[in-house]
Scaffold this motif. Structure first.
Motif, PDB file in Angstrom:
ATOM      1  N   LEU A   1      22.117  96.456 -14.256  1.00  0.00           N
ATOM      2  CA  LEU A   1      22.900  97.053 -15.572  1.00  0.00           C
ATOM      3  C   LEU A   1      22.128  98.876 -15.729  1.00  0.00           C
ATOM      4  CD1 LEU A   1      20.512  94.295 -17.827  1.00  0.00           C
ATOM      5  CD2 LEU A   1      22.917  94.243 -17.007  1.00  0.00           C
ATOM      6  N   GLY A   2      23.043  99.481 -16.475  1.00  0.00           N
ATOM      7  CA  GLY A   2      23.091 100.819 -15.832  1.00  0.00           C
ATOM      8  C   GLY A   2      22.796 101.195 -14.298  1.00  0.00           C
TER       9      GLY A   2
ATOM     10  N   THR B   1      16.335 102.302 -16.398  1.00  0.00           N
ATOM     11  CA  THR B   1      16.243 102.506 -17.447  1.00  0.00           C
ATOM     12  C   THR B   1      15.929 101.338 -18.463  1.00  0.00           C
ATOM     13  OG1 THR B   1      18.660 102.159 -15.140  1.00  0.00           O
ATOM     14  CG2 THR B   1      18.777 101.732 -18.552  1.00  0.00           C
ATOM     15  N   LEU B   2      14.765 100.727 -18.372  1.00  0.00           N
ATOM     16  CA  LEU B   2      14.388  99.899 -19.605  1.00  0.00           C
ATOM     17  C   LEU B   2      13.572 100.917 -21.047  1.00  0.00           C
ATOM     18  CD1 LEU B   2      12.950  97.841 -20.257  1.00  0.00           C
ATOM     19  CD2 LEU B   2      10.754  98.025 -19.596  1.00  0.00           C
ATOM     20  N   GLN B   3      13.591 102.601 -20.058  1.00  0.00           N
ATOM     21  CA  GLN B   3      12.727 103.231 -21.108  1.00  0.00           C
ATOM     22  C   GLN B   3      13.637 104.016 -22.475  1.00  0.00           C
ATOM     23  OE1 GLN B   3      12.716 103.303 -18.320  1.00  0.00           O
ATOM     24  NE2 GLN B   3      13.008 105.833 -17.639  1.00  0.00           N
ATOM     25  N   ALA B   4      14.893 103.738 -21.485  1.00  0.00           N
ATOM     26  CA  ALA B   4      16.237 104.092 -22.553  1.00  0.00           C
ATOM     27  C   ALA B   4      16.760 103.480 -23.363  1.00  0.00           C
ATOM     28  CB  ALA B   4      17.146 104.988 -21.592  1.00  0.00           C
TER      29      ALA B   4
ATOM     30  N   PHE C   1      10.006 100.988 -13.540  1.00  0.00           N
ATOM     31  CA  PHE C   1      10.038 102.044 -14.077  1.00  0.00           C
ATOM     32  C   PHE C   1       9.340 103.280 -14.432  1.00  0.00           C
ATOM     33  CE2 PHE C   1       7.674  98.459 -15.833  1.00  0.00           C
ATOM     34  CZ  PHE C   1       6.237  98.856 -15.910  1.00  0.00           C
ATOM     35  N   THR C   2       9.270 104.612 -15.058  1.00  0.00           N
ATOM     36  CA  THR C   2       7.864 104.557 -15.309  1.00  0.00           C
ATOM     37  C   THR C   2       6.822 104.816 -15.702  1.00  0.00           C
ATOM     38  OG1 THR C   2       9.809 106.727 -14.837  1.00  0.00           O
ATOM     39  CG2 THR C   2       6.907 107.736 -15.055  1.00  0.00           C
ATOM     40  N   ASN C   3       5.973 104.631 -14.668  1.00  0.00           N
ATOM     41  CA  ASN C   3       4.359 104.120 -15.647  1.00  0.00           C
ATOM     42  C   ASN C   3       3.744 105.115 -16.403  1.00  0.00           C
ATOM     43  OD1 ASN C   3       2.136 102.714 -15.876  1.00  0.00           O
ATOM     44  ND2 ASN C   3       0.941 103.539 -13.736  1.00  0.00           N
TER      45      ASN C   3
END
Length: 202
Positions: A21-22, A85-88, A110-112
Motif C-alpha cells: 500500500l502506497g 504511509t499510516l500517518q497520511a 511509521f515515524t515515532n
C-alpha cells in the motif's frame, strides 16, 4: 531500496503474495519479486511513481487508500505492507482492519512522534517537531495522524491485533540497545509485523 525496506524484506517469506500500500516507486516489490519469487501488486496514487513502478516491472494500481481495499477478496495475500504511509491516511484504524481482511499478516512502518527529540521540541519550543524523520512544517506536511509507538500498540490492542515482530531504528535505519530497551523514547522509526489475535501461530 531504503534500509527500512531491506529490514521488511527479511520478514517476507519466499514465494509469498504481497500487497504493498502506497508502494512509491515500487523498489521494495521489485526487490521481492527478483530475489524472493514474490508476486503481488502495489497500490499508489502518485502518477510519477506509477510510471516508475511499471518501469521496474511491478504490477501497480492507481488508488486512494482512504477508499479502502474493497476490490480485493478476503485472504488474497500473505502480507499487506504499508511503509511510512499510516500517518497520511484519514482512517488508520479502518485501513489496518482492511489490511488484515485481505492479508494473513500486516507490516507497517511509521515515524515515532514519541521520540525524545519530538518531545523536547514540543516541551521547550511549544511547536510541532521538525526532525530528519519529520522534515516538513506543520502546515505543509502530508502527515495528518502522527502517533507514538505507545499509541500504535494501544490501537493494536483495541483492534485485537497481535504484534509478531517490532523493530525500532534511527533516521539512518540503525538500531542499538537503547532503542530496544526504550523504543518509544529512543526509536525514531518503528517497524511492525502483526496479525489477528484469533489466528493460530504457524
Amino acid at each position: 531500496m531504503r534500509p527500512d525496506q531491506a529490514l521488511i524484506a527479511e520478514w517476507i517469506a519466499a514465494s509469498s503474495r504481497v500487497l504493498d500500500l502506497g508502494c512509491g516507486d515500487g523498489a521494495l516489490l521489485a526487490y521481492l519479486q527478483n530475489t524472493r519469487n514474490v508476486t503481488g501488486y502495489g497500490l499508489e496514487i502518485d502518477e510519477d511513481n506509477i510510471v516508475k513502478c511499471i518501469a521496474v516491472g511491478v504490477n501497480v494500481i492507481q488508488t486512494d487508500l482512504d477508499a479502502g481495499l474493497s476490490e480485493f477478496d478476503e485472504n488474497s495475500f500473505d502480507y499487506v505492507l504499508m511503509t511510512d504511509t499510516l500517518q497520511a491516511v484519514h482512517f488508520p484504524d479502518k485501513l489496518i482492519n482492511e489490511m488484515l481482511r485481505v492479508g494473513r499478516e500486516g507490516i507497517i512502518t511509521f515515524t515515532n512522534i514519541g521520540h525524545w527529540i519530538c518531545r523536547l521540541q514540543l516541551a521547550i519550543k511549544g511547536k510541532m517537531p521538525i526532525s530528519r524523520s519529520l522534515p516538513d512544517q506543520w502546515y505543509e506536511t502530508p502527515n495528518i495522524h502522527l502517533c507514538s509507538i505507545a499509541d500504535f500498540e494501544g490501537l493494536c490492542r483495541s483492534l485485537d491485533v497481535e504484534i509478531l515482530q517490532r523493530a525500532t531504528v534511527d533516521h539512518a535505519h540503525r538500531s542499538n540497545l537503547g532503542m530496544r530497551l526504550l523504543p518509544n523514547l529512543l526509536g525514531e522509526i518503528a517497524l511492525y509485523r502483526f496479525r489477528r489475535k484469533t489466528q493460530s501461530h504457524t
